[in-house]
Design an enzyme around this catalytic site. Structure first.
Site, PDB file in Angstrom:
ATOM      1  N   HIS A  34     -33.444 -66.088  -4.676  1.00 29.70           N
ATOM      2  CA  HIS A  34     -34.067 -64.861  -4.330  1.00 29.70           C
ATOM      3  C   HIS A  34     -34.440 -64.159  -5.610  1.00 29.70           C
ATOM      4  CE1 HIS A  34     -31.884 -64.979  -0.487  1.00 29.70           C
ATOM      5  NE2 HIS A  34     -33.241 -65.100  -0.074  1.00 29.70           N
ATOM      6  N   MET A  61     -34.687 -61.772   3.620  1.00 28.48           N
ATOM      7  CA  MET A  61     -33.709 -61.521   4.683  1.00 28.48           C
ATOM      8  C   MET A  61     -32.261 -61.010   4.331  1.00 28.48           C
ATOM      9  SD  MET A  61     -34.960 -63.152   8.293  1.00 28.48           S
ATOM     10  CE  MET A  61     -34.087 -64.748   7.973  1.00 28.48           C
TER      11      MET A  61
HETATM   12  P1  AMP Z   1     -35.024 -65.516   3.079  1.00 27.00           P
HETATM   13  O1  AMP Z   1     -34.329 -64.334   2.782  1.00 27.00           O
HETATM   14  O2  AMP Z   1     -34.129 -66.887   3.348  1.00 27.00           O
HETATM   15  O3  AMP Z   1     -35.768 -65.328   4.244  1.00 27.00           O
HETATM   16  O4  AMP Z   1     -35.989 -66.020   2.050  1.00 27.00           O
HETATM   17  C1  AMP Z   1     -36.525 -64.898   1.198  1.00 27.00           C
HETATM   18  C2  AMP Z   1     -37.551 -65.838   0.196  1.00 27.00           C
HETATM   19  O5  AMP Z   1     -36.589 -66.375  -0.677  1.00 27.00           O
HETATM   20  C3  AMP Z   1     -38.454 -66.627   0.730  1.00 27.00           C
HETATM   21  O6  AMP Z   1     -39.700 -66.910   0.328  1.00 27.00           O
HETATM   22  C4  AMP Z   1     -37.762 -67.927   0.725  1.00 27.00           C
HETATM   23  O7  AMP Z   1     -38.500 -69.218   0.464  1.00 27.00           O
HETATM   24  C5  AMP Z   1     -37.122 -67.619  -0.637  1.00 27.00           C
HETATM   25  N1  AMP Z   1     -35.912 -68.815  -1.055  1.00 27.00           N
HETATM   26  C6  AMP Z   1     -34.907 -68.856  -0.340  1.00 27.00           C
HETATM   27  N2  AMP Z   1     -34.011 -69.930  -0.954  1.00 27.00           N
HETATM   28  C7  AMP Z   1     -34.771 -70.229  -2.062  1.00 27.00           C
HETATM   29  C8  AMP Z   1     -34.262 -70.964  -3.062  1.00 27.00           C
HETATM   30  N3  AMP Z   1     -33.224 -71.726  -3.028  1.00 27.00           N
HETATM   31  N4  AMP Z   1     -35.158 -71.044  -4.258  1.00 27.00           N
HETATM   32  C9  AMP Z   1     -36.248 -70.248  -4.277  1.00 27.00           C
HETATM   33  N5  AMP Z   1     -36.647 -69.515  -3.311  1.00 27.00           N
HETATM   34  C10 AMP Z   1     -35.844 -69.318  -2.212  1.00 27.00           C
END
Ligand code: AMP
Length: 288
Positions: free
Chosen positions: A37, A30
């Site tokens: 990420h 997102m």
């Molecule tokens: P988001 O943009 O928050 O929806 O996350 C996108 C992807 O990044 C999802 O698969 C999350 O689980 C992953 N993600 C978010 N934070 C972390 C983190 N600290 N370490 C590893 N992956 C992450």
């Protein structure tokens, strides 16, 4: 990096790549990107010929409209970070592009216990929205593998279930990658950038509580461990939605541990109006 805004154009380009036997790895996000990420991008790049990253703030997965309004958007910086990381493709669709038939749901995904436990219980409709957007993204990208962060433990289970519901278990691998943390232990999250200095200092308590539970884990009654964790979170100013120790596969609460069941501790808590989540697998040797 090639930027696509139209689903049909991306689909066509990827079809051409697949015909050339190129494997495609996919990292949905997102935006408001951070090193967590980028670590997913890294896994995908190592294991695939082409890595597609999507940036789309999905309106249907926000059960709280204020959370949606305040979700950080840093697209210029995101593009620079993705370029720097050598990402091949960025998909940056609009809402009508992702929801050509409108935002009203026409299908219900059967997620079973995943929708009644923890995030499912505290964020009604959230995982339906996640499934809607990821279903559409998977149809557009048709990757060999999708890369997800363990940070969103239950979401990883939901997406595995979605892949099964789509009948794609054999063709799409769901890769769960370790949670990246700041040096003090706070799990990296786009929402962290909304924390003020004082809140940021206190936010580390979440990972400290999870680490303490992992270190002090014992067989038998676990309620004292949870009560102490709850107390520490409250003392730091958190309002807790949940702090639980559960079976790692079923997410059923484990109050009395037999020493063999695989366990995960999961937490969701508010610092002001910012909701943070984190988890730690308790019974494996992993990076957590
Ligand atoms: P988001 O943009 O928050 O929806 O996350 C996108 C992807 O990044 C999802 O698969 C999350 O689980 C992953 N993600 C978010 N934070 C972390 C983190 N600290 N370490 C590893 N992956 C992450």
């Amino acid at each position: 990096m090639i930027l696509f805004k139209k689903a049909t154009e991306l689909h066509k380009w990827l079809d051409f790549q697949r015909k050339k036997q190129k494997s495609i790895g996919f990292v949905p996000t997102m935006g408001a990107l951070h090193t967590g990420h980028l670590s997913l991008i890294g896994y995908s790049q190592r294991e695939n010929d082409i890595t597609v990253c999507s940036v789309f703030v999905n309106p249907t997965q926000f059960n709280d409209p204020r959370d949606f309004e305040k979700y950080p958007i840093t697209i210029e910086k995101d593009i620079a970070m993705l370029e720097e990381a050598g990402t091949h493709v960025l998909f940056l669709p609009s809402v009508p592009e992702m929801y050509p038939d409108g935002l009203q749901a026409t299908r219900q995904y059967e997620l079973g216990f995943l929708e009644t436990r923890l995030e499912g219980a505290f964020r009604p409709g959230h995982f339906q929205g996640v499934c809607r957007v990821v279903h559409r993204l998977l149809e557009i990208v048709q990757p060999a593998s999708i890369y997800l962060g363990q940070k969103d433990y239950q979401q990883c289970m939901v997406i595995r279930k979605l892949v099964t519901l789509m009948g794609k278990e054999g063709s799409i691998s769901v890769m769960v990658c370790p949670t990246l943390r700041e040096t003090d232990g706070l799990a990296m999250s786009s929402r962290n950038m909304r924390l003020n200095e004082d809140q940021r200092k206190k936010a580390v308590t979440i990972s400290q509580v999870l680490t303490a539970i992992k270190q002090q884990l014992h067989t038998g009654d676990l309620s004292a461990l949870l009560n102490e964790g709850q107390r520490v979170l409250e003392a730091a100013g958190f309002r807790t939605d949940y702090l639980e120790i559960t079976d790692a596969r079923t997410l059923e609460p484990v109050t009395n541990w037999n020493g063999t069941q695989s366990l995960v501790a999961l937490v969701a808590a508010f610092m002001g109006d910012i909701r943070l989540i984190d988890n730690m697998v308790l019974t494996q040797n992993n990076t957590d």
